[in-house]
Scaffold this active site. Structure first.
Site, PDB file in Angstrom:
ATOM      1  CG  HIS A   1       3.780   4.466   9.048  1.00  0.00           C
ATOM      2  ND1 HIS A   1       4.330   3.220   9.169  1.00  0.00           N
ATOM      3  CD2 HIS A   1       3.203   4.487   7.832  1.00  0.00           C
ATOM      4  CE1 HIS A   1       4.101   2.519   8.068  1.00  0.00           C
ATOM      5  NE2 HIS A   1       3.424   3.275   7.243  1.00  0.00           N
TER       6      HIS A   1
ATOM      7  CD  GLU B   1      -1.048  -0.106   3.756  1.00  0.00           C
ATOM      8  OE1 GLU B   1      -2.125  -0.730   3.653  1.00  0.00           O
ATOM      9  OE2 GLU B   1      -0.655   0.383   4.832  1.00  0.00           O
TER      10      GLU B   1
ATOM     11  CG  HIS C   1      -0.370   5.511   3.945  1.00  0.00           C
ATOM     12  ND1 HIS C   1       0.705   6.119   4.551  1.00  0.00           N
ATOM     13  CD2 HIS C   1      -0.310   4.208   4.298  1.00  0.00           C
ATOM     14  CE1 HIS C   1       1.369   5.224   5.261  1.00  0.00           C
ATOM     15  NE2 HIS C   1       0.780   4.044   5.116  1.00  0.00           N
TER      16      HIS C   1
ATOM     17  CB  CYS D   1       3.157   0.938  13.546  1.00  0.00           C
ATOM     18  SG  CYS D   1       2.756   2.118  12.236  1.00  0.00           S
TER      19      CYS D   1
ATOM     20  CG  HIS E   1       4.552   0.931   3.240  1.00  0.00           C
ATOM     21  ND1 HIS E   1       3.884   2.011   2.722  1.00  0.00           N
ATOM     22  CD2 HIS E   1       3.881   0.574   4.350  1.00  0.00           C
ATOM     23  CE1 HIS E   1       2.850   2.297   3.488  1.00  0.00           C
ATOM     24  NE2 HIS E   1       2.820   1.426   4.493  1.00  0.00           N
TER      25      HIS E   1
END
Length: 138
Positions: free
Chosen positions: A72, A66, A68, A120, A106
């Protein structure tokens, strides 16, 4: 939970009072991943701008490929595996840190024979991940 200082005890990579949930209950684009939201999400929680979660990928499992807009940080706590960042794949192991920049494709994979567990840290306010189609092995 309230926004009071506290200690959340951990035993065997399970935090007291924190349910183990499916990684993404509405998706089939991953295999053998669970998550625990330790601090930061939920209507009763007001822990500021960040969320801390623990993900565990079972032997041979993987997260969704995915991308975004939000960034993070991941800290590996146990096991070994790989992380795909863009077009490159990197080996990761306990105590390695991974920074995922905005818009980076990733995926995390656990090595056969052992689970991969990682913390995370992410912004509470964030966009939804967008799955990416496979173009080849990662």
């Amino acid at each position: 939970m309230s926004d009071e200082s506290r200690v959340i005890k951990c035993a065997g990579f399970r935090w007291d009072g924190v349910p183990v949930t499916d990684y993404k209950p509405d998706s089939t684009l991953f295999r053998d991943v669970t998550r625990q939201t330790i601090v930061g999400e939920g209507a009763e929680e007001s822990a500021g701008a960040i969320v801390t979660r623990y993900f565990e990928v079972q032997s041979g499992g993987y997260s969704t490929l995915e991308r975004h807009e939000h960034r993070h940080t991941v800290i590996v706590l146990r096991g070994r595996g790989t992380v795909r960042l863009g077009e490159r794949t990197h080996d990761i192991a306990s105590f390695d840190a991974v920074y995922v920049a905005p818009h980076t494709v990733h995926r995390f994979r656990a090595t056969e024979g052992e689970p991969l567990g990682f913390l995370c840290v992410v912004d509470r306010e964030r966009d939804k991940p967008v799955p990416v189609r496979e173009r080849g092995p990662d």
